[in-house]
Scaffold this motif. Structure first.
Motif, PDB file in Angstrom:
ATOM      1  N   TYR A 110     124.458  53.134 134.489  1.00  0.00           N
ATOM      2  CA  TYR A 110     126.216  53.375 135.548  1.00  0.00           C
ATOM      3  C   TYR A 110     127.472  53.641 134.134  1.00  0.00           C
ATOM      4  O   TYR A 110     126.939  53.500 132.893  1.00  0.00           O
ATOM      5  N   PRO A 111     128.351  54.267 134.086  1.00  0.00           N
ATOM      6  CA  PRO A 111     129.046  54.204 133.314  1.00  0.00           C
ATOM      7  C   PRO A 111     130.004  52.967 132.714  1.00  0.00           C
ATOM      8  O   PRO A 111     129.831  52.183 133.353  1.00  0.00           O
ATOM      9  N   ARG A 112     130.289  52.845 132.207  1.00  0.00           N
ATOM     10  CA  ARG A 112     130.398  51.857 131.412  1.00  0.00           C
ATOM     11  C   ARG A 112     131.723  51.325 131.632  1.00  0.00           C
ATOM     12  O   ARG A 112     132.086  50.016 131.742  1.00  0.00           O
ATOM     13  N   GLU A 113     132.958  52.271 132.118  1.00  0.00           N
ATOM     14  CA  GLU A 113     134.116  52.306 132.505  1.00  0.00           C
ATOM     15  C   GLU A 113     133.987  50.883 134.013  1.00  0.00           C
ATOM     16  O   GLU A 113     134.919  50.531 134.750  1.00  0.00           O
ATOM     17  N   ILE A 114     132.763  51.168 134.791  1.00  0.00           N
ATOM     18  CA  ILE A 114     132.981  50.953 136.253  1.00  0.00           C
ATOM     19  C   ILE A 114     132.011  49.254 136.483  1.00  0.00           C
ATOM     20  O   ILE A 114     131.699  48.889 137.247  1.00  0.00           O
ATOM     21  N   LYS A 115     131.780  48.880 135.197  1.00  0.00           N
ATOM     22  CA  LYS A 115     131.046  47.877 134.567  1.00  0.00           C
ATOM     23  C   LYS A 115     131.665  47.051 133.315  1.00  0.00           C
ATOM     24  O   LYS A 115     131.934  47.591 133.136  1.00  0.00           O
ATOM     25  N   SER A 116     131.275  45.669 133.993  1.00  0.00           N
ATOM     26  CA  SER A 116     131.382  44.364 133.240  1.00  0.00           C
ATOM     27  C   SER A 116     130.920  44.343 131.642  1.00  0.00           C
ATOM     28  O   SER A 116     130.299  44.840 131.380  1.00  0.00           O
ATOM     29  N   PHE A 117     132.251  43.286 131.064  1.00  0.00           N
ATOM     30  CA  PHE A 117     131.821  44.183 129.377  1.00  0.00           C
ATOM     31  C   PHE A 117     131.279  43.836 128.978  1.00  0.00           C
ATOM     32  O   PHE A 117     130.155  44.486 127.796  1.00  0.00           O
ATOM     33  N   TYR A 118     130.293  42.459 130.265  1.00  0.00           N
ATOM     34  CA  TYR A 118     128.470  42.097 128.890  1.00  0.00           C
ATOM     35  C   TYR A 118     127.291  42.828 129.591  1.00  0.00           C
ATOM     36  O   TYR A 118     126.783  42.514 128.161  1.00  0.00           O
ATOM     37  N   MET A 119     127.342  44.480 129.623  1.00  0.00           N
ATOM     38  CA  MET A 119     126.146  44.933 129.869  1.00  0.00           C
ATOM     39  C   MET A 119     126.375  45.926 128.573  1.00  0.00           C
ATOM     40  O   MET A 119     126.556  46.021 127.978  1.00  0.00           O
ATOM     41  N   LYS A 120     124.401  45.821 128.343  1.00  0.00           N
ATOM     42  CA  LYS A 120     123.998  46.003 127.030  1.00  0.00           C
ATOM     43  C   LYS A 120     124.413  47.813 127.037  1.00  0.00           C
ATOM     44  O   LYS A 120     123.875  48.290 128.273  1.00  0.00           O
ATOM     45  N   GLN A 121     125.149  48.025 126.346  1.00  0.00           N
ATOM     46  CA  GLN A 121     125.798  49.977 125.827  1.00  0.00           C
ATOM     47  C   GLN A 121     124.349  50.479 125.634  1.00  0.00           C
ATOM     48  O   GLN A 121     123.447  49.916 124.460  1.00  0.00           O
ATOM     49  N   ASN A 122     124.415  51.582 126.262  1.00  0.00           N
ATOM     50  CA  ASN A 122     123.156  52.907 126.191  1.00  0.00           C
ATOM     51  C   ASN A 122     123.535  54.099 124.992  1.00  0.00           C
ATOM     52  O   ASN A 122     125.360  53.360 124.932  1.00  0.00           O
ATOM     53  N   GLU A 123     123.580  54.222 123.909  1.00  0.00           N
ATOM     54  CA  GLU A 123     123.714  55.241 123.067  1.00  0.00           C
ATOM     55  C   GLU A 123     124.311  56.486 123.509  1.00  0.00           C
ATOM     56  O   GLU A 123     124.136  56.664 125.109  1.00  0.00           O
ATOM     57  N   VAL A 124     125.170  57.090 123.444  1.00  0.00           N
ATOM     58  CA  VAL A 124     126.286  58.303 124.060  1.00  0.00           C
ATOM     59  C   VAL A 124     125.931  59.379 124.268  1.00  0.00           C
ATOM     60  O   VAL A 124     124.401  59.640 123.207  1.00  0.00           O
ATOM     61  N   ASP A 125     125.386  59.596 125.834  1.00  0.00           N
ATOM     62  CA  ASP A 125     124.091  60.761 125.597  1.00  0.00           C
ATOM     63  C   ASP A 125     124.680  61.873 124.962  1.00  0.00           C
ATOM     64  O   ASP A 125     125.797  62.211 124.846  1.00  0.00           O
ATOM     65  N   ALA A 126     123.982  63.115 125.823  1.00  0.00           N
ATOM     66  CA  ALA A 126     124.343  64.701 124.990  1.00  0.00           C
ATOM     67  C   ALA A 126     125.715  65.355 125.757  1.00  0.00           C
ATOM     68  O   ALA A 126     126.579  65.455 125.461  1.00  0.00           O
ATOM     69  N   GLU A 127     125.867  64.773 126.706  1.00  0.00           N
ATOM     70  CA  GLU A 127     127.717  65.306 127.426  1.00  0.00           C
ATOM     71  C   GLU A 127     128.547  64.566 126.939  1.00  0.00           C
ATOM     72  O   GLU A 127     130.054  64.610 127.563  1.00  0.00           O
ATOM     73  N   GLY A 128     128.356  63.172 126.022  1.00  0.00           N
ATOM     74  CA  GLY A 128     129.503  62.323 125.506  1.00  0.00           C
ATOM     75  C   GLY A 128     130.169  60.919 126.373  1.00  0.00           C
ATOM     76  O   GLY A 128     131.144  60.391 126.367  1.00  0.00           O
ATOM     77  N   ARG A 129     128.981  60.926 127.636  1.00  0.00           N
ATOM     78  CA  ARG A 129     128.953  59.993 128.342  1.00  0.00           C
ATOM     79  C   ARG A 129     128.361  58.582 127.812  1.00  0.00           C
ATOM     80  O   ARG A 129     127.595  58.542 127.195  1.00  0.00           O
ATOM     81  N   HIS A 130     129.692  57.315 128.380  1.00  0.00           N
ATOM     82  CA  HIS A 130     129.006  55.985 127.683  1.00  0.00           C
ATOM     83  C   HIS A 130     128.612  56.194 129.046  1.00  0.00           C
ATOM     84  O   HIS A 130     129.143  55.304 129.770  1.00  0.00           O
ATOM     85  N   THR A 131     127.332  54.834 128.683  1.00  0.00           N
ATOM     86  CA  THR A 131     126.889  54.131 130.231  1.00  0.00           C
ATOM     87  C   THR A 131     126.188  53.053 129.694  1.00  0.00           C
ATOM     88  O   THR A 131     126.048  52.344 129.070  1.00  0.00           O
ATOM     89  N   VAL A 132     126.304  52.293 130.855  1.00  0.00           N
ATOM     90  CA  VAL A 132     125.293  50.674 130.468  1.00  0.00           C
ATOM     91  C   VAL A 132     123.841  50.915 131.434  1.00  0.00           C
ATOM     92  O   VAL A 132     123.948  51.208 132.247  1.00  0.00           O
ATOM     93  N   ARG A 133     123.472  49.305 130.494  1.00  0.00           N
ATOM     94  CA  ARG A 133     122.308  49.223 131.144  1.00  0.00           C
ATOM     95  C   ARG A 133     121.830  47.624 132.415  1.00  0.00           C
ATOM     96  O   ARG A 133     121.821  47.738 132.460  1.00  0.00           O
ATOM     97  N   ALA A 134     123.430  48.726 133.413  1.00  0.00           N
ATOM     98  CA  ALA A 134     123.118  47.907 134.851  1.00  0.00           C
ATOM     99  C   ALA A 134     121.884  48.652 135.616  1.00  0.00           C
ATOM    100  O   ALA A 134     121.238  49.658 135.485  1.00  0.00           O
ATOM    101  N   MET A 135     121.935  47.806 136.530  1.00  0.00           N
ATOM    102  CA  MET A 135     120.847  47.849 137.993  1.00  0.00           C
ATOM    103  C   MET A 135     121.426  47.553 139.074  1.00  0.00           C
ATOM    104  O   MET A 135     121.612  46.163 139.186  1.00  0.00           O
ATOM    105  N   ASP A 136     121.616  48.966 140.219  1.00  0.00           N
ATOM    106  CA  ASP A 136     121.575  47.530 141.245  1.00  0.00           C
ATOM    107  C   ASP A 136     120.583  48.041 142.274  1.00  0.00           C
ATOM    108  O   ASP A 136     120.486  49.064 142.688  1.00  0.00           O
ATOM    109  N   ILE A 137     120.663  47.208 143.596  1.00  0.00           N
ATOM    110  CA  ILE A 137     119.625  47.890 143.832  1.00  0.00           C
ATOM    111  C   ILE A 137     119.717  47.958 145.467  1.00  0.00           C
ATOM    112  O   ILE A 137     121.331  46.552 146.233  1.00  0.00           O
TER     113      ILE A 137
END
Length: 482
Positions: A371-398
């Motif tokens: 998910y986008p980093r901005e809509i998730k909690s501070f403790y989630m592991k950050q992914n490398e910035v993607d080719a579009e310059g987007r910041h995501t985190v290693r979140a999962m929702d079922i």
């Protein structure tokens, strides 16, 4: 024990022709002859046939709905339809009277809204007997699942000085005099004078303390009450609810997803296997309720089919970015049928979007990741910035049919510098969380966890439509009865 539980009487082959004693509460008493008796052990009643000509009038008058009685008699094959066996009563005695003029549970269909007003008595109805038997089975299955996998059951504190979610919607715990609280020189409330010497709240999550335990024991889970002071009067929100929160050292996102999927399938399968009568009752109750709805608003699957839908399907896994693409190009979005339209990347998904992915697009449960980093909690592991310059985190929702999000979790950020930088961005003071940061200072490892709202799980498994009907005494805005 001088009596036999009604469930045992109904199921036993050996008791036929034998004398039995049962005790329970009268559900109905018809024709001065037929008592429908229930002791809570089964969703089904036992019928006791009274020899009214040889029973004192004073006793017959007291066999009223809600009264507690003791019945002695011979268990025989039923003479009428609707039950396999019945008791030919030889002796009936009253244990506790119930005034029929005042007893609110009459032998008729009551609305769930009315039953919430008498939540202390609704437990005596068939619907709530079924709901809480399923709740009990699910709770037992959760402990069974983790115990079989060598997880430690860890009790995290209910009173806390930290806000795990950063949401700020917490109930304060204090012994200060609310009419005249102690104040400091600046005129602010002086929490040093409070019971704990600092500002404290009821917990919103056991996760942060769970992380400490995972980095000592490896795999742990918490399962306890949590509290949100969110002024939300919906069918999906409670102010007091239970959460299952496992935390696992050396688990990455993939391991986390596998465990969560395995847990959900295991506990739902356990409930189906151990509560077949209750789930069948709830299935029929739901079918009856939906008859009054227009065809397009009825469930495509009945309750048992819906539960098997989860057990039998491999959960579809895709990224948030892929999901946004699907939703943006979907017919409901193109035709402006979503209440919240999907304009582009970065939007927080609503329940209607989650349900579209599960029920219409994939037709199976879905796990969304990254998910986008901005809509998730501070403790989630950050992914490398993607080719579009987007910041995501290693979140999962079922995501589940009919309910939307069932599980929220992530791989945790184990890198101290990245975690400190993210905390600074969201305004969390490092000194407040020093104990938590120690897990990143001393022997940090990749670790993951997730949370399951227990009442949401019970809601899904029972087919009930309001979360207030799957917890014994719901706590919601302006309501803390009983």
């Amino acid at each position: 024990m001088e009596h036999t539980r009604i469930k045992q009487v109904l199921q036993s082959e050996d008791l036929l022709g034998q004398e039995v004693i049962v005790k329970g509460w009268v559900r109905t008493f018809r024709n001065n002859q037929f008592i429908a008796l229930n002791d809570g052990s089964s969703i089904n009643n036992i019928q006791a046939v009274v020899d009214f000509e040889n029973t004192a009038e004073s006793i017959l008058k007291r066999i009223t709905t809600g009264a507690a009685v003791r019945v002695k008699g011979i268990l025989i094959e039923s003479q009428g339809k609707g039950q396999r066996v019945e008791i030919k009563a030889t002796e009936v005695s009253i244990i506790g009277d119930s005034d029929p003029e005042r007893y609110p549970l009459q032998p008729k269909k009551h609305s769930l809204e009315f039953l919430r007003e008498i939540a202390h008595l609704r437990l005596r109805t068939g619907t709530f007997n079924a709901v809480f038997k399923v709740r009990n089975a699910l709770a037992f299955a959760i402990h069974k699942f983790f115990n079989e996998r060598d997880f430690l059951y860890f009790h995290s504190p209910i009173i806390t000085g930290s806000d795990a979610e950063g949401a700020g919607e917490m109930f304060r715990v204090t012994t200060l005099d609310l009419n005249n609280p102690a104040r400091n020189e600046q005129g602010d409330i002086n929490f040093k004078e409070d019971f704990f010497g600092k500002s404290t709240n009821l917990t919103v999550s056991g996760q942060l303390e769970g992380e400490l335990a995972a980095l000592a024991f490896g795999n742990i889970y918490t399962f306890g009450p949590t509290f949100r002071a969110e002024n939300s009067n919906t069918t999906r929100h409670l102010a007091e609810f239970w959460m299952i929160e496992p935390e696992m050292a050396f688990y990455e996102l993939e391991d986390n997803m596998n465990l969560a999927e395995e847990l959900l399938k295991y506990v739902i399968k356990y409930a189906l296997e151990t509560c077949p009568e209750e789930i069948e009752f709830l299935k029929n109750r739901l079918l009856e309720e939906e008859k009054s709805k227009p065809q397009n608003e009825r469930s495509e699957l009945n309750l048992v089919e819906k539960l098997n839908f989860v057990i039998d399907n491999d959960f579809e896994r895709l990224t948030y970015t892929e999901a946004i693409g699907i939703l943006k190009n979907s017919k409901p979005n193109q035709k402006k049928q979503f209440k919240y339209s999907i304009d582009g990347w970065g939007a927080d998904l609503q329940s209607e979007h989650e349900r579209y992915l599960v029920e219409k697009h994939f037709k199976k449960p879905v796990i969304l990741t990254d998910y986008p980093r901005e809509i998730k909690s501070f403790y989630m592991k950050q992914n490398e910035v993607d080719a579009e310059g987007r910041h995501t985190v290693r979140a999962m929702d079922i995501l589940f049919p009919g309910i939307g999000e069932m599980v929220g979790g992530s791989e945790r950020e184990e890198n101290l510098d990245k975690l400190l930088a993210r905390m600074a961005e969201v305004g969390i003071q490092p000194e407040e969380m020093d104990w938590f940061l120690d897990t990143r200072r001393f022997g940090s490892v990749p670790h993951s966890g997730f949370g399951v709202g227990f009442e949401r799980l019970v809601l899904f498994t029972t087919g009930m439509t309001n979360i207030r009907d799957v917890i014994p005494f719901p706590r919601t805005p302006k309501n803390a009865e009983f």
